[in-house]
Scaffold this motif. Structure first.
Motif, PDB file in Angstrom:
ATOM      1  N   THR A  40       0.767  -0.833   0.076  1.00  0.00           N
ATOM      2  CA  THR A  40      -0.263  -0.246   0.138  1.00  0.00           C
ATOM      3  C   THR A  40       1.087   1.514   0.083  1.00  0.00           C
ATOM      4  O   THR A  40       0.894   2.464  -0.351  1.00  0.00           O
ATOM      5  N   GLN A  41       2.002   1.010   0.232  1.00  0.00           N
ATOM      6  CA  GLN A  41       3.285   2.288  -0.028  1.00  0.00           C
ATOM      7  C   GLN A  41       2.733   3.359  -1.161  1.00  0.00           C
ATOM      8  O   GLN A  41       3.356   5.086  -0.753  1.00  0.00           O
ATOM      9  N   PRO A  42       1.870   3.311  -2.545  1.00  0.00           N
ATOM     10  CA  PRO A  42       1.849   4.133  -3.133  1.00  0.00           C
ATOM     11  C   PRO A  42       0.505   5.559  -2.690  1.00  0.00           C
ATOM     12  O   PRO A  42       0.393   6.085  -3.078  1.00  0.00           O
ATOM     13  N   VAL A  66     -10.667   2.700  -2.812  1.00  0.00           N
ATOM     14  CA  VAL A  66     -10.819   1.601  -2.846  1.00  0.00           C
ATOM     15  C   VAL A  66     -10.027   0.569  -2.344  1.00  0.00           C
ATOM     16  O   VAL A  66     -10.071  -0.517  -1.664  1.00  0.00           O
ATOM     17  N   ALA A  67      -8.702   0.922  -2.169  1.00  0.00           N
ATOM     18  CA  ALA A  67      -7.140   0.020  -2.128  1.00  0.00           C
ATOM     19  C   ALA A  67      -7.203   0.035  -0.334  1.00  0.00           C
ATOM     20  O   ALA A  67      -7.037  -1.502  -0.611  1.00  0.00           O
ATOM     21  N   PHE A  68      -7.669   0.931   0.338  1.00  0.00           N
ATOM     22  CA  PHE A  68      -7.764   0.173   1.834  1.00  0.00           C
ATOM     23  C   PHE A  68      -9.346  -0.145   2.010  1.00  0.00           C
ATOM     24  O   PHE A  68      -9.061  -1.590   2.984  1.00  0.00           O
ATOM     25  N   ALA A  69     -10.068  -0.276   1.143  1.00  0.00           N
ATOM     26  CA  ALA A  69     -11.524  -1.719   1.205  1.00  0.00           C
ATOM     27  C   ALA A  69     -10.567  -2.953   0.716  1.00  0.00           C
ATOM     28  O   ALA A  69     -11.064  -3.886   2.027  1.00  0.00           O
ATOM     29  N   GLY A  70      -9.670  -2.919  -0.175  1.00  0.00           N
ATOM     30  CA  GLY A  70      -8.779  -4.302  -0.701  1.00  0.00           C
ATOM     31  C   GLY A  70      -7.988  -4.590   1.078  1.00  0.00           C
ATOM     32  O   GLY A  70      -8.202  -5.586   0.878  1.00  0.00           O
ATOM     33  N   LEU A  71      -7.369  -3.692   1.408  1.00  0.00           N
ATOM     34  CA  LEU A  71      -6.183  -3.553   2.439  1.00  0.00           C
ATOM     35  C   LEU A  71      -7.479  -4.422   3.701  1.00  0.00           C
ATOM     36  O   LEU A  71      -6.590  -5.348   3.965  1.00  0.00           O
ATOM     37  N   VAL A  72      -8.414  -4.257   4.074  1.00  0.00           N
ATOM     38  CA  VAL A  72      -9.683  -5.123   5.482  1.00  0.00           C
ATOM     39  C   VAL A  72      -9.498  -5.877   5.065  1.00  0.00           C
ATOM     40  O   VAL A  72      -8.983  -6.906   5.879  1.00  0.00           O
ATOM     41  N   LEU A  73      -9.958  -6.354   3.612  1.00  0.00           N
ATOM     42  CA  LEU A  73     -10.277  -7.650   3.499  1.00  0.00           C
ATOM     43  C   LEU A  73      -9.261  -8.457   3.312  1.00  0.00           C
ATOM     44  O   LEU A  73      -9.010 -10.133   3.722  1.00  0.00           O
ATOM     45  N   VAL A  74      -8.017  -8.470   2.154  1.00  0.00           N
ATOM     46  CA  VAL A  74      -6.535  -8.684   2.747  1.00  0.00           C
ATOM     47  C   VAL A  74      -6.132  -9.703   4.115  1.00  0.00           C
ATOM     48  O   VAL A  74      -5.330 -10.438   4.320  1.00  0.00           O
ATOM     49  N   VAL A 122      -3.811  -3.962  -6.368  1.00  0.00           N
ATOM     50  CA  VAL A 122      -3.309  -3.748  -7.706  1.00  0.00           C
ATOM     51  C   VAL A 122      -4.392  -2.156  -8.573  1.00  0.00           C
ATOM     52  O   VAL A 122      -3.117  -1.763  -8.678  1.00  0.00           O
ATOM     53  N   THR A 123      -4.900  -2.528  -8.748  1.00  0.00           N
ATOM     54  CA  THR A 123      -5.962  -1.585  -9.296  1.00  0.00           C
ATOM     55  C   THR A 123      -5.982  -0.153  -9.040  1.00  0.00           C
ATOM     56  O   THR A 123      -4.815   0.076  -9.661  1.00  0.00           O
ATOM     57  N   ALA A 124      -5.897   0.009  -7.757  1.00  0.00           N
ATOM     58  CA  ALA A 124      -5.924   0.824  -7.198  1.00  0.00           C
ATOM     59  C   ALA A 124      -3.757   1.977  -7.823  1.00  0.00           C
ATOM     60  O   ALA A 124      -4.490   2.953  -7.853  1.00  0.00           O
ATOM     61  N   SER A 125      -3.554   0.611  -7.334  1.00  0.00           N
ATOM     62  CA  SER A 125      -2.254   1.356  -7.082  1.00  0.00           C
ATOM     63  C   SER A 125      -2.060   1.725  -8.065  1.00  0.00           C
ATOM     64  O   SER A 125      -1.275   2.527  -8.420  1.00  0.00           O
TER      65      SER A 125
END
Length: 315
Positions: free
Chosen positions: A102-104, A129-137, A276-279
């Motif tokens: 999630t660095q970017p 979106v990325a942080f929603a993915g982070l919660v899932l991962v 990935v997509t959000a990044s």
């Protein structure tokens, strides 16, 4: 083979090496502070030898300001490694690596906070979106808050590691007129006095394969990997660098499964394409207008004219 094809091969190799890092760290059996100390020590020897052989210490291009920025970036990088390696122990290589990627988003958010870089609505949306993915991962459950908290601590360590990497990125972006190899050399040199007080040399008395894994980590994942990445950066457009950066987490997840049998669950896997997509959307978006980076007083002859770039999500 064209220059871009050569750069693609170099960066792909570097990202594949980065993806094996977690296995080398775990198999070394050494505490994270010791691993990072040996990484910066032998990495400094490898990078220093390469820089000396190329004659780049002459007319290095550093000014007091840019050298100070390189040192500050080194502080961030060194403790970023320590936290990431600790996260491997508390979660898994797969989870820690994806969370770390999630660095970017931290770079974008910190740029807006510290340097008043303008955030577009689209970038804010993709960060969400990325942080929603982070919660899932992350796969955090209520039990993680009451069961000793080791897993939750590991997630926090990976996030903090990503934050420190983001800070290092912003600092390094403001160094111009200096070869990135020299910046990397300063950063690993800084780590030696920083880490010595935390080193546990009593835990390093073993012999055998543990030392082999550690030697491979410091030589391959610092010396060879840095040289390949920085050689590739000069040959590739930003878009290709951003895409190839995802070789790293893909290889890391594959290695975690092949060596340790670890794999993320179905719900966690749903978060990976979101990140990935959000990044990619955030990284490849046109950069909003921002205040120019201060110029340095001098430039190194032959140094790249562009701002030095740190490794793309490099561990």
């Amino acid at each position: 083979m064209t220059s871009e094809h050569t750069g693609t091969a170099q960066l792909t190799t570097a990202m594949m090496l980065s993806g094996t890092l977690g296995v080398f760290v775990v198999e070394s059996g050494a505490p994270p502070f010791d691993v990072v100390l040996f990484r910066v020590l032998f990495g400094a020897l490898a990078l220093g030898g390469y820089v000396l052989a190329r004659g780049w210490l002459r007319d290095h291009g550093f000014t007091p300001r840019t050298l100070g920025l390189a040192v500050l970036g080194g502080v961030f990088i060194v403790f970023n490694w320590v936290l990431l390696f600790q996260s491997y122990e508390n979660t898994s290589i797969s989870v820690a690596t994806v969370v770390y990627h999630t660095q970017p988003f931290y770079v974008v958010l910190l740029g807006a906070l510290l340097f008043r870089e303008r955030l577009t609505a689209a970038r804010v949306g993709w960060i969400g979106v990325a942080f929603a993915g982070l919660v899932l991962v992350s796969g955090v459950t209520p039990a993680d808050f009451t069961g000793g908290g080791a897993y939750l601590t590991g997630i926090g360590q990976a996030l903090l590691a990503a934050l420190l990497y983001g800070l290092s990125t912003l600092v390094t972006k403001r160094i111009t007129g200096v070869r990135p190899h020299l910046i990397a050399l300063v950063q690993v040199l800084v780590g030696i006095p920083l880490l010595l007080p935390f080193a546990d040399f009593g835990a390093m008395r073993g012999t055998g394969w543990d030392w082999g894994w550690l030697a491979g980590l410091v030589l391959l994942h610092t010396g060879v990997m840095y040289v390949l990445m920085y050689a590739a950066y000069a040959k590739l457009p930003t878009a290709k660098i951003a895409v190839l950066a995802f070789v790293y987490p893909a290889v890391a997840m594959l290695m975690d499964w092949a060596v340790y049998g670890h794999h993320i669950g179905l719900v966690q896997a749903l978060g990976v394409p979101l990140i990935v997509t959000a990044s990619l959307k955030v990284t490849l978006a046109r950069t909003p207008a921002a205040a120019p980076a201060p110029r340095t007083a001098g430039r190194a002859p032959g140094a790249a004219s562009r701002t030095a770039r740190p490794a793309a999500c490099e561990a």
